[in-house]
Write a protein that holds these residues in place. Structure first.
Motif, PDB file in Angstrom:
ATOM      1  N   THR A  53      64.771  36.028  21.534  1.00 50.77           N
ATOM      2  CA  THR A  53      64.526  37.473  21.547  1.00 50.77           C
ATOM      3  C   THR A  53      64.202  38.029  22.924  1.00 50.77           C
ATOM      4  OG1 THR A  53      62.208  37.116  21.027  1.00 50.77           O
ATOM      5  CG2 THR A  53      63.717  37.465  19.160  1.00 50.77           C
ATOM      6  N   TYR A  54      64.335  37.236  23.949  1.00 57.66           N
ATOM      7  CA  TYR A  54      64.068  37.724  25.305  1.00 57.66           C
ATOM      8  C   TYR A  54      65.012  37.035  26.279  1.00 57.66           C
ATOM      9  CZ  TYR A  54      61.546  33.320  25.702  1.00 57.66           C
ATOM     10  OH  TYR A  54      61.226  31.998  25.705  1.00 57.66           O
ATOM     11  N   GLY A  55      65.118  37.588  27.448  1.00 55.93           N
ATOM     12  CA  GLY A  55      65.975  37.016  28.468  1.00 55.93           C
ATOM     13  C   GLY A  55      66.128  37.962  29.643  1.00 55.93           C
ATOM     14  N   VAL A  56      66.790  37.472  30.669  1.00 50.94           N
ATOM     15  CA  VAL A  56      66.990  38.266  31.882  1.00 50.94           C
ATOM     16  C   VAL A  56      68.437  38.113  32.317  1.00 50.94           C
ATOM     17  CG1 VAL A  56      66.263  38.626  34.278  1.00 50.94           C
ATOM     18  CG2 VAL A  56      64.593  37.864  32.578  1.00 50.94           C
ATOM     19  N   GLN A  57      69.058  39.235  32.631  1.00 50.31           N
ATOM     20  CA  GLN A  57      70.408  39.230  33.175  1.00 50.31           C
ATOM     21  C   GLN A  57      70.410  39.995  34.486  1.00 50.31           C
ATOM     22  OE1 GLN A  57      72.875  41.044  30.146  1.00 50.31           O
ATOM     23  NE2 GLN A  57      73.296  39.078  29.204  1.00 50.31           N
ATOM     24  N   PHE A  58      71.409  39.718  35.319  1.00 52.94           N
ATOM     25  CA  PHE A  58      71.604  40.537  36.521  1.00 52.94           C
ATOM     26  C   PHE A  58      73.088  40.767  36.691  1.00 52.94           C
ATOM     27  CE2 PHE A  58      71.828  36.209  37.998  1.00 52.94           C
ATOM     28  CZ  PHE A  58      72.788  36.203  38.995  1.00 52.94           C
ATOM     29  N   ASP A  59      73.418  41.889  37.330  1.00 50.42           N
ATOM     30  CA  ASP A  59      74.810  42.255  37.543  1.00 50.42           C
ATOM     31  C   ASP A  59      75.222  41.794  38.932  1.00 50.42           C
ATOM     32  OD1 ASP A  59      77.176  43.783  38.289  1.00 50.42           O
ATOM     33  OD2 ASP A  59      76.821  44.873  36.432  1.00 50.42           O
ATOM     34  N   THR A  62      76.562  45.190  40.992  1.00 45.68           N
ATOM     35  CA  THR A  62      75.699  46.342  41.267  1.00 45.68           C
ATOM     36  C   THR A  62      74.293  45.955  41.704  1.00 45.68           C
ATOM     37  OG1 THR A  62      74.888  46.495  39.005  1.00 45.68           O
ATOM     38  CG2 THR A  62      76.934  47.689  39.529  1.00 45.68           C
ATOM     39  N   GLY A  63      73.865  44.732  41.385  1.00 46.49           N
ATOM     40  CA  GLY A  63      72.515  44.310  41.729  1.00 46.49           C
ATOM     41  C   GLY A  63      71.466  44.670  40.702  1.00 46.49           C
ATOM     42  N   LEU A  64      71.851  45.289  39.599  1.00 48.41           N
ATOM     43  CA  LEU A  64      70.886  45.643  38.561  1.00 48.41           C
ATOM     44  C   LEU A  64      70.372  44.386  37.876  1.00 48.41           C
ATOM     45  CD1 LEU A  64      72.748  48.639  36.905  1.00 48.41           C
ATOM     46  CD2 LEU A  64      70.782  48.754  38.443  1.00 48.41           C
ATOM     47  N   VAL A  65      69.084  44.380  37.572  1.00 46.06           N
ATOM     48  CA  VAL A  65      68.470  43.285  36.826  1.00 46.06           C
ATOM     49  C   VAL A  65      67.931  43.891  35.541  1.00 46.06           C
ATOM     50  CG1 VAL A  65      66.638  41.547  36.805  1.00 46.06           C
ATOM     51  CG2 VAL A  65      67.881  42.030  38.921  1.00 46.06           C
ATOM     52  N   GLY A  66      68.274  43.286  34.396  1.00 43.92           N
ATOM     53  CA  GLY A  66      67.855  43.874  33.134  1.00 43.92           C
ATOM     54  C   GLY A  66      67.885  42.903  31.990  1.00 43.92           C
ATOM     55  N   GLY A  67      68.027  43.430  30.775  1.00 39.24           N
ATOM     56  CA  GLY A  67      67.850  42.673  29.546  1.00 39.24           C
ATOM     57  C   GLY A  67      68.940  41.693  29.205  1.00 39.24           C
ATOM     58  N   GLY A  68      68.574  40.746  28.439  1.00 39.08           N
ATOM     59  CA  GLY A  68      69.438  39.736  27.849  1.00 39.08           C
ATOM     60  C   GLY A  68      68.579  39.006  26.862  1.00 39.08           C
ATOM     61  N   PRO A  69      69.020  38.415  25.831  1.00 40.82           N
ATOM     62  CA  PRO A  69      70.384  38.222  25.356  1.00 40.82           C
ATOM     63  C   PRO A  69      71.020  39.533  24.928  1.00 40.82           C
ATOM     64  CG  PRO A  69      68.838  37.583  23.667  1.00 40.82           C
ATOM     65  CD  PRO A  69      68.021  37.931  24.890  1.00 40.82           C
ATOM     66  N   PRO A  70      72.244  39.478  24.401  1.00 42.64           N
ATOM     67  CA  PRO A  70      72.954  40.712  24.079  1.00 42.64           C
ATOM     68  C   PRO A  70      72.175  41.675  23.192  1.00 42.64           C
ATOM     69  CG  PRO A  70      74.434  38.854  23.896  1.00 42.64           C
ATOM     70  CD  PRO A  70      73.063  38.292  24.167  1.00 42.64           C
ATOM     71  N   THR A  71      71.268  41.195  22.352  1.00 45.55           N
ATOM     72  CA  THR A  71      70.515  42.085  21.468  1.00 45.55           C
ATOM     73  C   THR A  71      69.280  42.666  22.139  1.00 45.55           C
ATOM     74  OG1 THR A  71      69.300  40.202  20.575  1.00 45.55           O
ATOM     75  CG2 THR A  71      71.286  40.890  19.378  1.00 45.55           C
ATOM     76  N   ALA A  72      68.882  42.171  23.286  1.00 45.82           N
ATOM     77  CA  ALA A  72      67.679  42.660  23.965  1.00 45.82           C
ATOM     78  C   ALA A  72      68.017  43.864  24.835  1.00 45.82           C
ATOM     79  CB  ALA A  72      67.069  41.554  24.812  1.00 45.82           C
ATOM     80  N   THR A  73      67.155  44.856  24.804  1.00 47.11           N
ATOM     81  CA  THR A  73      67.347  46.016  25.673  1.00 47.11           C
ATOM     82  C   THR A  73      66.396  45.975  26.855  1.00 47.11           C
ATOM     83  OG1 THR A  73      65.813  47.284  24.321  1.00 47.11           O
ATOM     84  CG2 THR A  73      68.167  47.480  23.802  1.00 47.11           C
ATOM     85  N   THR A  74      65.513  45.029  26.861  1.00 51.88           N
ATOM     86  CA  THR A  74      64.560  44.884  27.950  1.00 51.88           C
ATOM     87  C   THR A  74      64.599  43.455  28.466  1.00 51.88           C
ATOM     88  OG1 THR A  74      62.860  44.451  26.301  1.00 51.88           O
ATOM     89  CG2 THR A  74      63.020  46.702  27.135  1.00 51.88           C
ATOM     90  N   ALA A  75      64.073  43.253  29.657  1.00 50.21           N
ATOM     91  CA  ALA A  75      64.180  41.955  30.316  1.00 50.21           C
ATOM     92  C   ALA A  75      62.816  41.280  30.431  1.00 50.21           C
ATOM     93  CB  ALA A  75      64.788  42.134  31.705  1.00 50.21           C
ATOM     94  N   TYR A  76      62.699  40.114  29.815  1.00 52.83           N
ATOM     95  CA  TYR A  76      61.458  39.348  29.849  1.00 52.83           C
ATOM     96  C   TYR A  76      61.747  37.856  29.988  1.00 52.83           C
ATOM     97  CZ  TYR A  76      59.295  43.515  27.789  1.00 52.83           C
ATOM     98  OH  TYR A  76      58.864  44.793  27.546  1.00 52.83           O
ATOM     99  N   ALA A  77      60.820  37.160  30.642  1.00 51.87           N
ATOM    100  CA  ALA A  77      60.726  35.713  30.597  1.00 51.87           C
ATOM    101  C   ALA A  77      59.398  35.416  29.887  1.00 51.87           C
ATOM    102  CB  ALA A  77      60.763  35.129  31.994  1.00 51.87           C
ATOM    103  N   TRP A  78      59.136  34.148  29.562  1.00 50.14           N
ATOM    104  CA  TRP A  78      57.950  33.820  28.763  1.00 50.14           C
ATOM    105  C   TRP A  78      57.225  32.602  29.299  1.00 50.14           C
ATOM    106  CZ3 TRP A  78      54.481  35.371  25.444  1.00 50.14           C
ATOM    107  CH2 TRP A  78      53.733  34.436  24.723  1.00 50.14           C
ATOM    108  N   SER A  86      57.620  40.562  32.731  1.00 48.10           N
ATOM    109  CA  SER A  86      58.498  41.715  32.540  1.00 48.10           C
ATOM    110  C   SER A  86      59.287  42.027  33.808  1.00 48.10           C
ATOM    111  CB  SER A  86      57.674  42.947  32.152  1.00 48.10           C
ATOM    112  OG  SER A  86      58.512  44.088  32.113  1.00 48.10           O
ATOM    113  N   PHE A  87      60.569  42.294  33.614  1.00 48.57           N
ATOM    114  CA  PHE A  87      61.437  42.761  34.684  1.00 48.57           C
ATOM    115  C   PHE A  87      61.736  44.250  34.483  1.00 48.57           C
ATOM    116  CE2 PHE A  87      61.755  38.286  34.857  1.00 48.57           C
ATOM    117  CZ  PHE A  87      62.148  37.948  36.136  1.00 48.57           C
ATOM    118  N   ASN A  88      60.907  44.930  33.697  1.00 48.33           N
ATOM    119  CA  ASN A  88      61.102  46.325  33.344  1.00 48.33           C
ATOM    120  C   ASN A  88      60.112  47.201  34.099  1.00 48.33           C
ATOM    121  OD1 ASN A  88      62.935  45.503  31.196  1.00 48.33           O
ATOM    122  ND2 ASN A  88      61.077  44.767  30.198  1.00 48.33           N
ATOM    123  N   GLN A  89      60.612  48.093  34.907  1.00 46.93           N
ATOM    124  CA  GLN A  89      59.744  48.973  35.675  1.00 46.93           C
ATOM    125  C   GLN A  89      58.860  49.805  34.743  1.00 46.93           C
ATOM    126  OE1 GLN A  89      61.777  51.340  38.568  1.00 46.93           O
ATOM    127  NE2 GLN A  89      59.892  52.147  39.434  1.00 46.93           N
TER     128      GLN A  89
END
Length: 178
Positions: A53-59, A62-78, A86-89
């Motif tokens: 239910t959590y993860g981090v992706q980067f583009d 573009t250099g954007l860092v954000g959510g992953g897996p595909p169902t996550a809208t926010t970016a977290y490690a644990w 949190s990678f969410n401003q």
């Protein structure tokens, strides 16, 4: 003849559906890369970057860092000791770092293959917490980079007095083994 056309129409519709489903990007990023695996801190242990239910992706463009897996809208490690990284401003506010001038977000430079900015352990942003929570991905003597030959992160991040140095790759001297 009519059954044959209906079957072929159904096949064509299904093929079109699956073609768009399979080849559609799994995230909002055009060239998304998902961070898999763990980073190591000698004080809090393993930091896991890809859970159910959590993860981090980067583009990669573009250099954007954000959510992953595909169902996550926010970016977290644990981490089991200090919780979500949190990678969410939006979780951390608008200013980080010793001068408060840096935005609280991590970005990726596709040319230098280098991460910079701040993520933060949510525990550190709780009311009354004496733990700063910030994790810096680039400083005067350290950085986190992407090795394009191995597709692995390398280098170190700094998590302050509580989390300390975070190794992004076990090729780094001092990486944990447990």
């Amino acid at each position: 003849m009519q059954v044959f056309l209906i079957r072929n129409l159904k096949r064509a519709l299904l093929a079109t559906f699956f073609a768009f489903t399979i080849f559609a990007p799994a995230s909002a990023f055009a060239a998304a890369r998902t961070l898999y695996g763990y980073a190591w801190s000698s004080t809090v242990g393993w930091i896991h970057f890809d859970g159910a239910t959590y993860g981090v992706q980067f583009d990669d463009t573009t250099g954007l860092v954000g959510g992953g897996p595909p169902t996550a809208t926010t970016a977290y490690a644990w981490n089991p000791y200090v919780g979500y990284l949190s990678f969410n401003q939006s979780d951390m506010g608008n200013s980080c770092g010793t001068t408060g001038a840096m935005p609280c977000r991590v970005t990726y430079d596709p040319v230098l293959r280098e991460f910079s900015g701040y993520a933060g352990f949510l525990l550190g942003f709780a009311p009354g917490s004496t733990f700063n929570g910030e994790v810096s991905f680039k400083g005067p003597t350290y950085s986190v980079t992407l090795n394009t030959a191995t597709n692995e992160l390398e280098g170190w991040a700094w998590g302050g007095d509580v989390v300390g140095w975070i190794s992004m790759n076990c090729a780094n001297q001092g990486c944990g083994t447990s």
